[in-house]
Enzyme design. Structure first.
Site, PDB file in Angstrom:
ATOM      1  CD  GLN A 182       2.127 -37.557 -29.503  1.00 41.04           C
ATOM      2  OE1 GLN A 182       2.387 -38.753 -29.577  1.00 41.04           O
ATOM      3  NE2 GLN A 182       0.873 -37.127 -29.468  1.00 41.04           N
ATOM      4  CG  HIS A 202      -3.554 -39.872 -22.366  1.00 42.66           C
ATOM      5  ND1 HIS A 202      -3.894 -39.764 -23.699  1.00 42.66           N
ATOM      6  CD2 HIS A 202      -3.384 -38.608 -21.919  1.00 42.66           C
ATOM      7  CE1 HIS A 202      -3.929 -38.489 -24.039  1.00 42.66           C
ATOM      8  NE2 HIS A 202      -3.614 -37.765 -22.982  1.00 42.66           N
ATOM      9  CB  THR A 238      -6.049 -34.077  -2.079  1.00 46.03           C
ATOM     10  OG1 THR A 238      -6.798 -33.190  -1.234  1.00 46.03           O
ATOM     11  CG2 THR A 238      -5.799 -35.385  -1.338  1.00 46.03           C
ATOM     12  CB  CYS A 324      -5.729 -30.589 -28.410  1.00 47.46           C
ATOM     13  SG  CYS A 324      -5.798 -31.846 -27.118  1.00 47.46           S
TER      14      CYS A 324
END
Length: 377
Positions: A182, A202, A238, A324
């Site tokens: 944040q 994001h 990967t 969350c």
């Protein structure tokens, strides 16, 4: 639709999306492959890792094993906390944190507690910041980790990371981790004495599904994921070159624009606070130490769930706590500074970005007024 939940997720910037798409089109090979296309992808990946490290330049010239790309901040926090605890368990099993942390931090600590680790919580002052004197009291020779967020996701309080780092540095064998999710893109922090930094883009106009852990090169972690070659020994899988490019595009954008963004948002928050002062039952929970991007508030006598549901019906998007968190529990952050359970149950969060407009706030105020009259009469 009025969107005031930017602390949960921000829209993807065109520059970031274009960087991702261009990389997907131009680099088709696995960076682990040894043929020419694979080698080209590997070379670009190494440059992107150097670029990510350059945004946290506390070890000039050292990039090897410093950057670990992850699926998001939750994975990065788990890797940082469990990785330190497991690798340095013979030095001690004492960890210090706060009640302000994201659930990926508190959840990791709960897991470690079940494995025999001792967790202490630092007191929070009335302004929402960590009590540095109490932190000093809690520090011990067997303390292996201090994990404290740079900015908490509910009140938006900017913690004194630089001062915390100085305290931790006095204890050999103890490492300092900060969840900067944040903070990045919202405020400047000196991370030079921080051992591990975690974040996800994001929150500042990057893509979902990616994150990073940036650490000092001498910090050794026990991996969460084993097997399969990657860019680092600490996280198998990967390498996804396009995600690294997109993450750096978001970091570059926030570095260029963050001061302009903050000035705009500060004006909006001041305007909103002035308008909300007309409502006698409104309680403002965010303190003067909160960043302008956050406004934690509530209406006395009205549960946050009821107010949010009323706003939902009016197409206003807010959060009760962080996205969350468990919805029906009182806010730990608000309770920490007020010691008022009812106030903690009535609190909800508005969060802004540079894309938020005064017109949107006026529209919010109109809908808020209707909900306020409906729920307080």
């Amino acid at each position: 639709m009025i969107y005031l939940d930017n602390a949960a997720n921000t829209p993807v910037a065109p520059e970031v999306l274009n960087a991702y798409a261009d990389t997907v089109r131009n680099y088709i090979a696995n960076p682990n492959s040894t043929h020419p296309l694979g080698m080209a992808a590997k070379e670009r990946m190494e440059k992107e890792m150097e670029l990510t490290a350059s945004f946290f330049p506390y070890e000039e010239g050292k990039t090897e094993n410093r950057v670990i790309y992850t699926s998001g901040a939750s994975e990065a926090n788990n890797l940082a906390i469990k990785g330190i605890a497991e690798n340095y368990r013979y030095n001690g099993k004492h960890i210090i944190s706060t009640c302000l942390e994201h659930s990926s931090v508190s959840g990791s600590l709960t897991y470690l507690q079940s494995k025999g680790y001792e967790i202490d919580m630092v007191d929070i002052r009335q302004d929402g910041t960590v009590d540095l004197d109490h932190l000093q009291e809690l520090m011990r020779k067997d303390t292996v980790l201090v994990t404290i967020c740079a900015v908490d996701s509910e009140l938006g309080t900017r913690q004194p990371i630089e001062q915390i780092a100085k305290i931790v540095k006095e204890y050999e064998g103890c490492y300092f981790h900060t969840d900067a999710t944040q903070a990045i893109g919202k405020t400047e922090v000196d991370y030079s004495e921080v051992d591990l930094i975690t974040f996800t883009p994001h929150k500042f106009f990057g893509l979902n599904g990616m994150g990073a852990l940036v650490k000092k090169s001498n910090v050794v972690l026990t991996p969460l994921i084993h097997g399969g070659a990657s860019t680092t020994n600490y996280r198998s899988g990967t390498p996804v070159l396009a995600e690294a490019v997109a993450l750096n595009a978001a970091l570059s954008l926030q570095k260029e624009q963050s001061k302009t963004w903050e000035s705009h948002v500060a004006e909006l928050k001041s305007y909103l606070l002035e308008k909300l002062a007309a409502y006698p039952l409104v309680q403002i929970n965010s303190t003067q130490c909160a960043l302008p991007y956050f406004l934690n508030m509530g209406v006395k006598g009205v549960r946050a769930t009821a107010f949010k549901e009323a706003l939902d019906k009016r197409e206003v998007c807010i959060s009760i706590k962080s996205a969350c968190s468990v919805t029906n529990n009182p806010s730990r952050s608000v309770y920490a500074i007020t010691k008022d359970r009812k106030r903690a149950l009535s609190s909800f969060r508005l969060s802004f970005s540079h894309m938020t407009t005064k017109e949107e706030l006026d529209a919010f105020l109109e809908q808020f007024d209707g909900c306020y009259k409906e729920l307080t009469n």
